[in-house]
Design a protein around this motif. Structure first.
Motif, PDB file in Angstrom:
ATOM      1  N   ALA A  12      42.435  39.724  29.734  1.00 23.39           N
ATOM      2  CA  ALA A  12      43.781  38.892  29.360  1.00 23.39           C
ATOM      3  C   ALA A  12      43.921  37.658  30.212  1.00 23.39           C
ATOM      4  CB  ALA A  12      44.962  39.672  29.292  1.00 23.39           C
ATOM      5  N   SER A  13      44.468  36.560  29.677  1.00 24.41           N
ATOM      6  CA  SER A  13      44.621  35.322  30.560  1.00 24.41           C
ATOM      7  C   SER A  13      45.679  35.716  31.302  1.00 24.41           C
ATOM      8  CB  SER A  13      44.849  34.341  29.505  1.00 24.41           C
ATOM      9  OG  SER A  13      46.142  34.230  29.239  1.00 24.41           O
ATOM     10  N   GLN A  14      45.796  34.761  32.626  1.00 24.09           N
ATOM     11  CA  GLN A  14      46.848  34.865  33.622  1.00 24.09           C
ATOM     12  C   GLN A  14      48.390  34.865  32.602  1.00 24.09           C
ATOM     13  OE1 GLN A  14      47.055  32.255  36.893  1.00 24.09           O
ATOM     14  NE2 GLN A  14      48.592  33.273  37.966  1.00 24.09           N
ATOM     15  N   PRO A  15      48.346  33.730  31.733  1.00 19.66           N
ATOM     16  CA  PRO A  15      49.969  33.705  31.342  1.00 19.66           C
ATOM     17  C   PRO A  15      50.132  35.104  30.357  1.00 19.66           C
ATOM     18  CG  PRO A  15      48.696  31.502  30.984  1.00 19.66           C
ATOM     19  CD  PRO A  15      47.686  32.521  31.624  1.00 19.66           C
ATOM     20  N   ASP A  16      48.905  35.598  29.844  1.00 16.84           N
ATOM     21  CA  ASP A  16      49.285  36.827  29.064  1.00 16.84           C
ATOM     22  C   ASP A  16      49.644  38.172  30.048  1.00 16.84           C
ATOM     23  OD1 ASP A  16      48.797  35.455  26.678  1.00 16.84           O
ATOM     24  OD2 ASP A  16      46.778  36.179  26.567  1.00 16.84           O
ATOM     25  N   ARG A  17      48.944  38.086  31.180  1.00 17.88           N
ATOM     26  CA  ARG A  17      49.239  38.957  31.968  1.00 17.88           C
ATOM     27  C   ARG A  17      50.901  39.014  32.361  1.00 17.88           C
ATOM     28  NH1 ARG A  17      43.931  38.053  33.816  1.00 17.88           N
ATOM     29  NH2 ARG A  17      44.792  37.107  35.680  1.00 17.88           N
ATOM     30  N   THR A  83      54.878  31.334  35.067  1.00 18.49           N
ATOM     31  CA  THR A  83      54.337  30.990  33.865  1.00 18.49           C
ATOM     32  C   THR A  83      54.089  29.433  33.610  1.00 18.49           C
ATOM     33  OG1 THR A  83      55.394  32.696  32.723  1.00 18.49           O
ATOM     34  CG2 THR A  83      54.199  31.050  31.346  1.00 18.49           C
ATOM     35  N   ALA A  86      51.277  28.500  35.901  1.00 17.97           N
ATOM     36  CA  ALA A  86      50.103  29.188  35.456  1.00 17.97           C
ATOM     37  C   ALA A  86      49.504  28.222  34.247  1.00 17.97           C
ATOM     38  CB  ALA A  86      50.052  30.638  34.991  1.00 17.97           C
ATOM     39  N   GLN A  87      50.429  27.544  33.507  1.00 17.44           N
ATOM     40  CA  GLN A  87      50.199  26.827  32.537  1.00 17.44           C
ATOM     41  C   GLN A  87      49.875  25.077  32.503  1.00 17.44           C
ATOM     42  OE1 GLN A  87      51.877  27.704  28.570  1.00 17.44           O
ATOM     43  NE2 GLN A  87      52.011  29.703  29.068  1.00 17.44           N
TER      44      GLN A  87
END
Length: 211
Positions: A12-17, A83, A86-87
């Protein structure tokens, strides 16, 4: 015979985590709110004397819900910063916390608690009516508590130029209504985009989206 190596599932990507961690933390607030409200009902409500016991119970229940509302909002504000970083690589300004609607909270607790109990007592045995109202007021209070986090996110993205909107996240086993809205995206300029629709027992959350 040769064995074929199994392909590892994609990470999973960092935003998803971050999104999953935040949703689970909000669900934990919801569970703690339910436990507290169930205990307060048992301790303070006398179903045979609602006139005398309801005011004390309501004051105590309101204190629990408003405290958890603040906790939910603060958790969401922290999540927005993480978030966003991260994005887009920037935490951005600290989002304002949503002010709780005390009138709506009190109404939800009363309607799903003592008022429901009085109604149920006309057609159910006292024990069954009490059990039903006890559970209902706890779930209603938990829904009002999580409004803090949900609306902190939905309102913050509307004033952040780096945000594109927010999407709805669900639990692993959502109800049919929530499943039909899973992943639904609200743009920052969408009418009604700052209002999160939730029901009692709802474990859904709002996830901020950035450019």
């Amino acid at each position: 015979t040769s064995s074929r190596a199994r392909r590892a599932p994609p990470m999973a990507s960092q935003p998803d985590r971050l999104a999953d961690r935040h949703r689970l933390a909000q669900v934990a607030i919801r569970a703690a709110t339910v436990r507290s409200l169930l205990a307060l009902w048992d301790a303070l409500i006398d179903p045979t004397d609602l006139d005398a016991t309801t005011p004390v119970w309501l004051d105590a229940a309101m204190a629990v819900v408003l405290r958890r509302h603040d906790e939910s909002a603060r958790l969401a504000a922290t999540h927005i910063g993480r978030t966003r970083y991260a994005q887009v690589g920037d935490v951005g300004p600290t989002p304002p916390l949503v002010i709780p609607d005390s009138e709506a909270t009190a109404k939800a607790l009363m309607v799903r608690g003592p008022i429901l109990l009085r109604s149920q007592m006309t057609r159910l045995p006292l024990e069954a009516a009490t059990k039903s109202a006890k559970a209902a007021q706890a779930q209603a209070g938990a829904r009002r508590a999580l409004t803090g986090g949900r609306q902190t996110i939905t309102q913050a993205v509307r004033t952040d130029p780096a945000a594109t909107g927010w999407r709805r996240t669900t639990s692993a086993n959502p109800c049919d209504w929530c499943a039909s809205k899973a992943g639904q995206v609200w743009a920052t300029d969408a009418d009604g985009g700052d209002f999160f629709q939730a029901h009692d027992h709802c474990g859904c959350g709002a996830e901020p989206l950035y450019q």
